[in-house]
Design an enzyme around this catalytic site. Structure first.
Site, short mmCIF file in Angstrom:
data_model
loop_
_atom_site.label_atom_id
_atom_site.label_comp_id
_atom_site.label_asym_id
_atom_site.label_seq_id
_atom_site.Cartn_x
_atom_site.Cartn_y
_atom_site.Cartn_z
N ASP A 407 1.24 -1.03 0.28
CA ASP A 407 -0.19 -0.38 -0.08
C ASP A 407 1.01 1.44 -0.06
OD1 ASP A 407 -1.88 1.93 0.52
OD2 ASP A 407 -3.11 0.75 2.27
N HIS A 408 1.44 1.77 -1.10
CA HIS A 408 1.93 3.68 -1.00
C HIS A 408 1.91 4.53 -0.01
CE1 HIS A 408 5.30 5.07 -3.05
NE2 HIS A 408 5.42 4.63 -3.94
#
Ligand code: CAO
Length: 435
Positions: A407-408
């Site tokens: 999850d950036h």
């Protein structure tokens, strides 16, 4: 003759779960381990087996009740049990003494009731009248609805006392099929997402319209939610598992003696636990306010399991504190439970990270979807022999493809690079798993 009480087993969670089906009726002769009732949480359904054999004297729950671990569900007259039943305290059951026929008029609305303290003895809580009324259906009808992927609350009841019949479920399916026609128009999730235009598949050949199973529906929603909410990036690498595979080969006699399958997954779980400990950003979860994150100080890892019912993700707890044999044995037990549809809510909740292994199936790599609210997931593909430059020549080595989706919002590319490099080193030299 004596009477034994059967309780809800430890669900591994303090959340109440729904009783969705009674599998037996008063007077039935019950065998040990026979399913008495079916429970359903948001993520799974499970059958509760009888811990006693004999005649069913009373059922203390009914379809539509919400129950917690430890609740008494049945009284069974046994031939030789020596003990008399231990009655629950007066506060134990807030629904009326259960019978096979739910009586909506006597159920208590949660809104009007102060919930009792949650103790094993006080574990049956009331349901709303509305909820119970909507769930009037026999076990066979519920089974049919489950098989067809129909939510009973959507079905109009035509039976006596608003009971849902087989015909009602079938009529509902027919209605939905007619409404969808042959186009199967997929509606947009809103929020500016353009809808997929409908296609008249029948124009191009024979088609049938089949319902999704319940687990497939859960997967559909979870994946869609994760895909829309999580900006995904995937990092790729290979671990040199030549030494690991040699070690597994050497361990074959002990594997046979212990009767525990020691696949690469146990090593990967251990390596991921070490990686989560060393790279604790991977053990965060975003707070809903977008301003904070939760830092978990425990390491529970989920494993994706392919089952005839659909995809399930049981969770192995405290992987960092367990040895390889214990981990391997839990992988086998939980994946078996998943395949039999017997996972409890406590088996599938609380994960920090997930491993999805298609190593036994094949493929060179894939980009798994993060099991949000976790922030990363490891994809494992099939080990192949490939050339590795040893400084003077290419040597044939066993290489396991690993992909890390993350999850950036929570992790950056550099975090992922460090995490995956650490994992590759751990798996490449399994002595490091001890450190
Ligand atoms: N490369 C080559 N062989 C591998 C391997 C890999 N990366 N990983 C496992 N294997 C081998 C095992 O060693 C075993 O062989 P041996 O008996 O000779 O040792 C064989 O493949 C079968 O393994 P397994 O599948 O029984 O056990 P596992 O521990 O590898 O996996 C489980 C267990 C539950 C993860 C697996 O059965 C499963 O369900 N995988 C599917 C997961 C999935 O669907 N993911 C996608 C989710 S998103 O849609």
């Amino acid at each position: 003759m004596a009477t034994e009480l059967v309780h809800i087993p430890d669900l591994g969670s303090s959340d109440a779960v729904d009783v969705i089906e009674l599998c037996v009726k008063l007077g039935d002769m019950i065998t040990l381990d026979q399913s008495l009732i079916v429970l359903e949480s948001a993520k799974a359904s499970m059958e509760v087996p009888s811990t006693a054999a004999g005649k069913l004297l009373a059922l203390r729950v009914k379809a539509g009740d919400k129950v917690l671990s430890g609740a008494v569900i049945a009284e069974i007259e046994t031939a030789d049990a020596a003990t008399s039943p231990q009655e629950p305290t007066a506060a134990a059951v807030t629904t009326p003494a259960a019978t096979n026929t739910p009586t909506p008029a006597t159920t208590v609305s949660i809104a009007n009731t102060t919930p009792p303290a949650v103790t094993p003895a006080a574990s049956v809580t009331a349901t709303t009248t509305e909820q119970t009324a909507l769930l009037y259906a026999g076990p066979a009808v519920r089974k049919l609805a489950r098989e067809l992927g129909v939510e009973l609350r959507d079905v109009k009841a035509s039976g006596p006392r608003q009971r849902i019949t087989h015909e009602d479920v079938r009529a509902y399916v027919k209605h939905v099929v007619q409404k969808l026609g042959t186009t199967g128009a997929v509606t947009s999730g809103g929020a500016g997402i353009p809808p997929v235009p409908p296609v008249d598949y029948a124009k191009y050949g024979d088609t049938t319209l089949e319902p999704l199973s319940r687990i497939d529906k859960i997967t559909r929603d979870n994946m869609h939610r994760a895909w829309l909410n999580v900006p995904h990036v995937t990092q790729f690498d290979h671990a040199d598992v030549t030494d690991l595979e040699e070690f597994r080969e050497q361990m074959k006699p002990e594997i046979a003696r212990r009767g525990i399958k020691l696949t690469p997954l146990a090593f990967l779980l251990k390596a991921c636990a070490n990686a989560l400990r060393e790279h604790s950003r991977f053990n965060r979860a975003l707070h809903a306010d977008g301003e904070h994150f939760f830092q978990r100080h425990y390491i529970h890892i989920g494993i994706a399991v392919d089952t005839p019912l659909g995809l399930m993700v049981p969770v192995i707890r405290e992987v960092d504190k367990k040895g390889l044999w214990e981990i391997a044995s839990e992988v086998a037990q939980l994946s078996e439970k998943a395949r039999l549809g017997k996972l409890l809510p406590g088996d599938i909740t609380g994960g920090c990270f997930t491993i999805s292994s298609l190593g036994a199936i094949g493929g060179e790599g894939f980009t798994p979807i993060v099991n949000t609210p976790e922030v990363a997931i490891l994809g494992v593909s099939k080990t192949k022999i490939g050339p590795v430059w040893d400084g003077s020549a290419f040597a044939p080595r066993k290489l396991m493809p690993l992909t890390l989706s993350y999850d950036h919002r929570v992790l950056n590319g550099a975090d992922a690079g460090r995490f995956l490099t650490f994992l590759v080193e751990e798996i490449g030299d399994i002595r490091r798993l001890l450190l």
